[in-house]
Write an enzyme that holds these catalytic residues in place. Structure first.
Site, PDB file in Angstrom:
ATOM      1  N   THR A 172       3.821   5.344  13.778  1.00  0.00           N
ATOM      2  CA  THR A 172       4.862   4.579  13.096  1.00  0.00           C
ATOM      3  C   THR A 172       4.572   4.527  11.605  1.00  0.00           C
ATOM      4  O   THR A 172       3.415   4.644  11.178  1.00  0.00           O
ATOM      5  CB  THR A 172       4.924   3.127  13.600  1.00  0.00           C
ATOM      6  OG1 THR A 172       3.734   2.430  13.199  1.00  0.00           O
ATOM      7  CG2 THR A 172       5.070   3.070  15.104  1.00  0.00           C
ATOM      8  N   ASP A 173       5.618   4.350  10.827  1.00  0.00           N
ATOM      9  CA  ASP A 173       5.405   3.948   9.447  1.00  0.00           C
ATOM     10  C   ASP A 173       4.726   2.579   9.486  1.00  0.00           C
ATOM     11  O   ASP A 173       4.784   1.859  10.495  1.00  0.00           O
ATOM     12  CB  ASP A 173       6.733   3.877   8.694  1.00  0.00           C
ATOM     13  CG  ASP A 173       6.551   4.012   7.188  1.00  0.00           C
ATOM     14  OD1 ASP A 173       5.414   3.812   6.701  1.00  0.00           O
ATOM     15  OD2 ASP A 173       7.535   4.305   6.507  1.00  0.00           O
ATOM     16  N   TRP A 174       4.090   2.199   8.395  1.00  0.00           N
ATOM     17  CA  TRP A 174       3.240   1.002   8.377  1.00  0.00           C
ATOM     18  C   TRP A 174       4.109  -0.256   8.532  1.00  0.00           C
ATOM     19  O   TRP A 174       4.814  -0.652   7.619  1.00  0.00           O
ATOM     20  CB  TRP A 174       2.423   0.978   7.105  1.00  0.00           C
ATOM     21  CG  TRP A 174       1.081   1.648   7.234  1.00  0.00           C
ATOM     22  CD1 TRP A 174      -0.122   1.099   6.889  1.00  0.00           C
ATOM     23  CD2 TRP A 174       0.789   2.952   7.737  1.00  0.00           C
ATOM     24  NE1 TRP A 174      -1.143   1.977   7.163  1.00  0.00           N
ATOM     25  CE2 TRP A 174      -0.611   3.119   7.688  1.00  0.00           C
ATOM     26  CE3 TRP A 174       1.549   3.990   8.256  1.00  0.00           C
ATOM     27  CZ2 TRP A 174      -1.255   4.288   8.122  1.00  0.00           C
ATOM     28  CZ3 TRP A 174       0.922   5.158   8.688  1.00  0.00           C
ATOM     29  CH2 TRP A 174      -0.455   5.290   8.616  1.00  0.00           C
ATOM     30  N   GLY A 175       4.037  -0.847   9.722  1.00  0.00           N
ATOM     31  CA  GLY A 175       4.826  -2.033  10.008  1.00  0.00           C
ATOM     32  C   GLY A 175       6.170  -1.739  10.647  1.00  0.00           C
ATOM     33  O   GLY A 175       7.007  -2.639  10.752  1.00  0.00           O
ATOM     34  N   ALA A 176       6.381  -0.499  11.104  1.00  0.00           N
ATOM     35  CA  ALA A 176       7.687  -0.126  11.672  1.00  0.00           C
ATOM     36  C   ALA A 176       7.821  -0.467  13.150  1.00  0.00           C
ATOM     37  O   ALA A 176       8.918  -0.350  13.706  1.00  0.00           O
ATOM     38  CB  ALA A 176       7.938   1.363  11.477  1.00  0.00           C
TER      39      ALA A 176
END
Length: 809
Positions: A232-236
């Site tokens: 995931t993108d960071w925090g997605a």
């Protein structure tokens, strides 16, 4: 024993808890290993135009310092090189620096399409055209991965704006997705096999990308046969269990063990089957095994070499937009260098890709070292602040320009105008830059405007100046490269990989609510929009001038077959350099369906090749146009389709400069047959004679889509993805907003970079309860955010009881 067999052996030995652990990042920049079995964690780091490995406190926005590394040009310039071999070399260089810093996966490249020139992160993406995007990305990834470092293709998918990117619902019909927004990912996945693919923040047609089974499994794994790891993108991550069952492998970053426990509980309850978990774990373990073989090397051995490469790349991507003959400058010219960007260059983007260069060239210092004395060169800053006109500096610049035979004005977009985290609202240059150009044009027309920006800008003075050079964000060696171009040491060969509009004319883009954005322009993005629906273009897609002149002639097109079915064409043409000096150009071939029934762009780029010729040299060039360039995506059969009929093959030097044409006919028996027209085909064909107009409701009904069109947040409908700003009238919302604002002020005080400050400020209205977990490094837990949600809807004490009730796990 091969990696496949070793992977299976390790997975069989792992406990459920160990399996759950490798599905969540070890920390901010590491993918968890299996220490009991001797499998180490691996490090990842931001890219994509240079290594951003943070040496101290970690963050995903680029707020804190990173180790020194070569700052290559950003993606907008890389694409304008149109040079696959050169970008491959850059990939090799990036990999060497990653190995030197013990980084196993570099987070890049980004192949999202530039849907609008206003996109705040456009500098980090290659093109408005999926073919160019995928070709450059393939070269980049192959260069990185052949030296053992993994790449992370991002942001999957339809992540084309920064405004509310963490919660916006992107509403796109399937044909548009397949032909425009997924196409660059598809070709890159199939031909470069990136080690990882990164999920985007946004929703796609109602479902977060990180848990969108259609996107992650049906398309990426089943259709495209992708075998690598999905991170995931960071925090997605929205819901970790749903994400895993949809095909998401690793949640990044890891901030606490809550989601590890959720995975374990889901396995115990049967929500996640052991087959699903083992499939995910197997992919992660294979990556860990593959990347544990890297060995650290000495970066110092190639620092100078990489700076030289950065200069070469910049020189090939700088685009000469206009030249009435004033360039290149001669030794006899008295030159005025005006504009603060000659001293303080804008050379890279802002946000998570913001890095610490090993050195930084400036026009002022490089020019001083090129000349024996100060005679014949005049300097003036002209402006300091973007939006404040300093009349004393302007008057001084005008005086300097009057003393020179040629004036070079260095202007562009500062960090506060474009960055990750926010979108632009206009295509204009800063006020002080525009004022400076106009003031100097009052006293001389021998003006060369040199631009530093990550995306298109308006140029109302375009017809009045003698030359315009698009420098983009050209990296740490960009200033040296620019002087090489200006003084003719290098013949410019960059070509635009995006359209430059005449004005801020993007009313058809970026219209939507705070909750949804509707892609009503359909497949008509970039040059395809302007071809079909009109609009003023300053400089077209593919445009770029040279100090020499090229000519094309004697074209021949041959149809290729595969088992009697159409399989693309081979185009052969003669290219001549009819000028007086060696140079490079990009030959571009476009496909135009003359009588196809389905609505489609007037033309699409099918192939390109960058060629170097000596003066008076000619060469026979061959371009292979694949079948895909002729196909449309058939939403009824769910496959790619070649219509029968006539096609024109248009060959030239830009999307509007296409002097050669050849026609081919694809009979029914060689094609995939006639296509049954959809409602969308009928609608768009009827609209060709007018500017595209369609209401939100018509668009949704046309494709059977749904979207939240209102901007209202009802208290009883609050959820973990509701911006806290929208809850500010509740007690808990007002308290959390106070904390957020304090945090923003603290982080802004640390920053000197204006783009970073604006990006940090932009989050005030976009932070959600879910975001708080990552932003606080897990100090605020998922349990707390769930309780805050109950407090906002039902009162403080109800939320407190909820927290106490749930705090047993």
């Amino acid at each position: 024993m091969g990696i496949r067999e070793k992977t299976q052996e390790i997975v069989n030995l792992m406990t459920v808890e160990e399996k759950a652990q490798v599905c969540v990042g070890k920390n901010f920049w590491e993918i968890e290993g299996v220490s009991r079995l001797g499998i180490n964690s691996i490090k990842v780091a931001d890219g994509p135009h240079g290594l951003r490995k943070q040496s101290a406190d970690a963050d995903h926005l680029g707020i804190n310092e990173s180790v020194p590394a070569t700052c290559f040009p950003t993606a907008s310039l890389l694409a304008s090189t149109w040079n696959r071999e050169l970008i491959h070399k850059m990939g090799n260089a990036l990999a060497r620096e990653c190995v030197a810093e013990d980084v196993s996966v570099l987070l890049g490249p980004g192949v999202n399409i530039k849907r609008s020139p206003l996109g705040g992160r456009n500098f980090e993406y290659f093109s408005e055209d999926p073919f160019v995007s995928s070709e450059i990305a393939i070269a980049w990834i192959n260069g990185v991965q052949e030296l053992g470092v993994g790449a992370s293709l991002k942001h999957f998918a339809a992540n084309n704006q920064e405004y509310r990117r963490m919660l916006i619902d992107t509403i796109v019909d399937e044909r548009t997705l397949r032909e425009v927004y997924l196409s660059s990912f598809e070709e890159t996945v199939k031909l470069a096999s990136p080690s990882t693919v990164m999920c985007a923040y946004n929703r796609l047609n109602g479902t977060y990308c990180s848990e969108n089974k259609w996107l992650l499994t049906d398309v990426l794994r089943d259709d495209w046969l992708y075998k690598g790891v999905l991170i995931t993108d960071w925090g997605a991550t929205n819901d970790r269990v749903k994400g895993l069952t949809a095909g998401q492998d690793v949640e990044m970053p890891g901030v606490n063990d809550e989601n590890i426990h959720k995975i374990i509980s889901a396995v115990e309850s049967g929500k996640i089957t052991m087959k699903e978990l083992d499939g995910t774990v197997g992919r992660v373990v294979s990556l860990l095994l593959e990347k544990n073989n890297n060995h650290k090397s000495d970066f110092g051995n190639f620092k100078a070499e990489h700076h030289k490469l950065a200069r070469e790349i910049a020189s090939e991507g700088i685009v000469l937009l206009k030249n009435d003959g004033i360039l290149p400058l001669s030794k006899n010219d008295k030159v005025a260098i005006i504009g603060n960007m000659a001293w303080s260059p804008r050379y890279q983007g802002s946000g998570s890709s913001f890095m610490n260069p090993t050195q930084l060239d400036t026009v002022y210092e490089c020019l001083k070292s090129r000349i024996e004395n100060d005679e014949g060169v005049y300097f003036s800053k002209g402006y300091i602040d973007d939006d404040i006109i300093n009349q004393q500096l302007v008057d001084e610049a005008v005086s300097v320009a009057q003393s020179a035979s040629v004036t070079c004005i260095f202007v562009g977009l500062s960090e506060s105008y474009e960055s990750e985290g926010f979108d632009r609202t206009e295509l204009t240059l800063p006020k002080s830059h525009e004022n400076l150009i106009k003031a100097i044009l009052h006293v001389t027309s021998n003006v060369v405007v040199v631009l530093s920006n990550g995306a298109p800008v308006c140029m109302p003075w375009k017809e009045e100046v003698s030359a315009i050079i698009e420098g983009y964000l050209s990296g740490q060696a960009g200033a040296s490269a620019m002087l090489d171009i200006i003084f003719g040491d290098i013949n410019p060969s960059g070509k635009l990989a995006e359209t430059f509009p005449e004005e801020t004319e993007v009313s058809q883009y970026f219209k939507g609510s705070k909750k949804s954005i509707l892609y009503k322009e359909n497949i008509y993005v970039g040059y395809k929009y302007y071809d079909r629906f009109g609009g003023k273009v300053a400089f077209p897609f593919g445009h770029g001038l040279s100090y020499t002149t090229f000519d094309l002639w004697d074209n021949e097109v041959i149809i290729n077959y595969a088992d009697g079915i159409f399989d693309g064409v081979t185009a052969s043409i003669n290219l001549s350099n009819i000028g007086h000096r060696k140079g490079k150009t990009v030959v571009q071939a476009y496909v135009s369906a003359v009588d196809g029934k389905v609505h489609r762009p007037l033309k699409v780029l099918g192939q390109f090749e960058k060629i170097e010729l000596e003066a008076n040299e000619s060469k026979r060039i061959t371009l292979e146009l694949k079948k895909r360039a002729f196909e449309i995506y058939n939403t009824k059969t769910k496959r790619w389709h070649v219509e029968p009929g006539r096609y024109n093959i248009l060959i030239g030097f830009s999307s509007v400069d296409l002097p050669l044409k050849a026609q081919i006919d694809i009979p029914v028996e060689m094609s995939d047959g006639e296509v049954e027209l959809t409602k969308a085909d009928q609608f768009y064909i009827q609209s060709y004679d007018q500017r595209l107009q369609i209401s939100d409701q018509e668009f949704l009904e046309l494709y059977g889509l749904q979207a939240h069109l209102d901007d209202i947040y009802n208290r009883q409908n609050y959820d973990l993805n509701t911006p806290i700003y929208e809850m500010r009238k509740t007690i808990i919302g007002s308290l959390l907003m106070l904390v957020i604002k304090v945090g923003v002020k603290v982080n802004m005080r640390k920053q000197k970079n204006a783009g970073m400050k604006k990006m940090i400020a932009s989050i005030i209205e976009e932070v959600t309860l879910r975001n708080l977990v990552m932003m606080t490094g897990g100090i605020i837990t998922h349990k707390m955010t769930e309780s805050f949600l109950v407090m906002s809807k039902n009162g403080f004490f109800t939320g407190l009881r909820h927290f106490l009730k749930k705090s047993d796990r």
